[in-house]
Design a protein around this motif. Structure first.
Motif, mmCIF file in Angstrom:
data_model
loop_
_atom_site.group_PDB
_atom_site.id
_atom_site.type_symbol
_atom_site.label_atom_id
_atom_site.label_comp_id
_atom_site.label_asym_id
_atom_site.label_seq_id
_atom_site.Cartn_x
_atom_site.Cartn_y
_atom_site.Cartn_z
ATOM 1 N N SER A 141 31.179 54.397 44.681
ATOM 2 C CA SER A 141 31.827 55.878 44.720
ATOM 3 C C SER A 141 31.632 56.927 44.526
ATOM 4 C CB SER A 141 32.679 55.318 43.080
ATOM 5 O OG SER A 141 32.012 55.838 42.690
ATOM 6 N N PHE A 142 30.356 56.987 44.359
ATOM 7 C CA PHE A 142 29.584 58.530 43.913
ATOM 8 C C PHE A 142 28.710 58.563 45.461
ATOM 9 C CE2 PHE A 142 28.871 57.343 39.709
ATOM 10 C CZ PHE A 142 28.915 58.748 39.406
ATOM 11 N N LEU A 143 28.229 57.707 45.863
ATOM 12 C CA LEU A 143 27.620 58.233 47.739
ATOM 13 C C LEU A 143 28.642 57.569 49.077
ATOM 14 C CD1 LEU A 143 24.553 56.338 46.459
ATOM 15 C CD2 LEU A 143 24.953 58.567 46.255
ATOM 16 N N SER A 144 29.886 56.976 48.941
ATOM 17 C CA SER A 144 30.758 57.144 50.152
ATOM 18 C C SER A 144 31.025 58.369 50.425
ATOM 19 C CB SER A 144 31.610 55.852 49.912
ATOM 20 O OG SER A 144 32.928 56.265 48.736
ATOM 21 N N GLY A 145 30.915 58.583 51.921
ATOM 22 C CA GLY A 145 31.663 60.073 52.322
ATOM 23 C C GLY A 145 32.793 59.055 53.123
ATOM 24 N N PRO A 146 34.318 60.324 54.000
ATOM 25 C CA PRO A 146 34.920 59.852 54.405
ATOM 26 C C PRO A 146 34.824 59.129 56.028
ATOM 27 C CG PRO A 146 34.492 61.985 54.404
ATOM 28 C CD PRO A 146 33.537 61.449 53.729
ATOM 29 N N SER A 147 34.173 58.499 56.345
ATOM 30 C CA SER A 147 33.549 57.568 57.396
ATOM 31 C C SER A 147 32.655 56.394 56.492
ATOM 32 C CB SER A 147 33.091 58.284 58.330
ATOM 33 O OG SER A 147 31.529 58.779 58.241
ATOM 34 N N SER A 148 32.355 56.088 56.192
ATOM 35 C CA SER A 148 31.784 54.919 54.734
ATOM 36 C C SER A 148 31.680 54.707 53.411
ATOM 37 C CB SER A 148 30.340 55.867 54.797
ATOM 38 O OG SER A 148 30.627 56.679 53.452
ATOM 39 N N GLY A 178 15.703 65.636 55.608
ATOM 40 C CA GLY A 178 16.816 65.058 56.825
ATOM 41 C C GLY A 178 17.798 64.124 56.024
ATOM 42 N N LEU A 179 17.237 63.643 54.897
ATOM 43 C CA LEU A 179 18.632 62.680 54.844
ATOM 44 C C LEU A 179 20.042 62.930 54.145
ATOM 45 C CD1 LEU A 179 16.117 60.531 52.321
ATOM 46 C CD2 LEU A 179 16.180 60.093 54.500
ATOM 47 N N PRO A 180 21.333 62.071 54.510
ATOM 48 C CA PRO A 180 22.388 62.654 53.794
ATOM 49 C C PRO A 180 22.679 61.878 52.160
ATOM 50 C CG PRO A 180 22.250 60.205 55.326
ATOM 51 C CD PRO A 180 21.126 60.941 55.214
ATOM 52 N N SER A 181 23.214 63.346 51.860
ATOM 53 C CA SER A 181 23.427 63.271 50.025
ATOM 54 C C SER A 181 24.637 62.183 49.871
ATOM 55 C CB SER A 181 24.079 64.377 49.283
ATOM 56 O OG SER A 181 24.986 64.570 50.377
ATOM 57 N N LYS A 182 25.583 61.488 51.143
ATOM 58 C CA LYS A 182 26.100 61.032 51.048
ATOM 59 C C LYS A 182 26.414 59.792 52.258
ATOM 60 C CE LYS A 182 29.626 62.281 47.533
ATOM 61 N NZ LYS A 182 30.708 62.677 47.240
ATOM 62 N N GLY A 183 26.911 58.593 52.362
ATOM 63 C CA GLY A 183 26.963 57.576 54.078
ATOM 64 C C GLY A 183 26.126 56.274 53.645
ATOM 65 N N LEU A 184 26.442 55.629 54.608
ATOM 66 C CA LEU A 184 25.517 54.667 55.019
ATOM 67 C C LEU A 184 24.730 54.228 54.052
ATOM 68 C CD1 LEU A 184 27.862 53.346 57.672
ATOM 69 C CD2 LEU A 184 28.091 52.436 55.508
ATOM 70 N N VAL A 185 23.952 55.712 55.087
ATOM 71 C CA VAL A 185 22.239 55.766 54.307
ATOM 72 C C VAL A 185 22.296 55.848 52.310
ATOM 73 C CG1 VAL A 185 20.453 56.749 54.974
ATOM 74 C CG2 VAL A 185 21.739 56.453 56.909
#
Length: 281
Positions: free
Chosen positions: A214-221, A132-139
């Protein structure tokens, strides 16, 4: 045979040129943060209006807050894991797999950030359905940054552990202290400067990273370096200069306070050692 004359002025000149090359651009950036013109490199007068504009730019402040949070937790996790890895490499001797373990820990030192960011993205995408790990975002950014900065902290702490006098720990254990008590009362205070240095290094590396984020950031991160990089494409705004000035002053203040605390701790420890030697003598 005559010795060639010393030229101290040559060393001072090289030193001055080196420091000017490193710090003059930062000084110019801080000066132009007080520029009245909208053009970041054309001086038209002194003004502090861009600091007010910076406080009203919620997107830029949010990106700065995200970067500070990620950098703080990255540095904390890297120091914890890096200290454990350094202890394993220095104190446990030559165990089976030590060479491979050291190679895996220090691999990010020579690995391009593009490969590290892409590999972390692919790993999180493939494991997201299982854990359940997000592929993009702060984590995701935090995991990649911990992996990246762990190697630097391990090198800093392991070098300090190799210089540590083992007789101090042996004396503490001879007096009845167990390994855990010896670590927290003897080893940890001695390697504390290395831990602080490793934390600051990991914090800085995480704070100014662009490629991995740049690879892992999302819209809110969106982190601050990515936000600045996107803004620079449209032209350098004086708000960026103002934000950079605040960050330079904040980091410099933290570094000075950390240096002062470490220097005071070293002096106090030296006095305690001298007092112990006098009492035993």
């Amino acid at each position: 045979m005559s010795m060639p004359g010393k030229r101290p002025w040559l060393g001072w000149m090289v030193l001055t040129i080196g420091f000017a090359f490193l710090y003059l651009p930062i000084l110019l950036l801080m000066v132009y943060s007080f520029n009245e013109s909208r053009l970041a490199t054309v001086w038209t007068g002194f003004s502090t209006k861009w600091y007010g504009e910076l406080l009203r730019d919620r997107q830029l402040l949010q990106a700065a807050w995200i970067s500070l949070k990620v950098a703080f937790w990255t540095a904390s996790a890297a120091v914890l894991l890096g200290t454990m890895a350094a202890l394993a490499m220095v104190r446990f001797g030559r165990f089976r797999g030590r060479t491979g373990f050291g190679a895996l820990v220090t691999a990010p030192l020579v690995m391009p950030e593009v490969i590290l960011g892409l590999s972390t993205l692919l790993l999180l995408v493939s494991m997201g359905g299982v854990f359940g790990l997000p592929s993009k975002g702060l984590v995701a950014i935090w995991i990649a940054h911990v992996t990246f900065t762990l190697a630097y902290v391990t090198v800093v702490v392991s070098s300090r552990l190799q210089e540590l006098d083992r007789s101090l720990e042996e004396a503490a254990m001879d007096l009845g202290a167990n390994r855990i008590k010896t670590f927290f009362q003897i080893t940890l205070p001695i390697i504390a400067p290395a831990l602080v240095a490793g934390w600051l290094l990991a914090f800085t590396l995480s704070l100014d990273d662009v490629v991995i984020a740049s690879f892992l950031s999302g819209p809110s991160s969106t982190t601050l370096p990515i936000k600045i990089f996107a803004s620079v494409r449209l032209g350098v705004s004086p708000k960026i200069n103002a934000l950079a000035t605040i960050m330079v002053l904040a980091v410099s203040l933290i570094a000075v306070i950390g240096w002062w605390l470490m220097a005071r701790s070293e002096k106090r420890r030296a006095r305690e050692v001298q007092q112990a030697l006098k009492d035993n003598g």
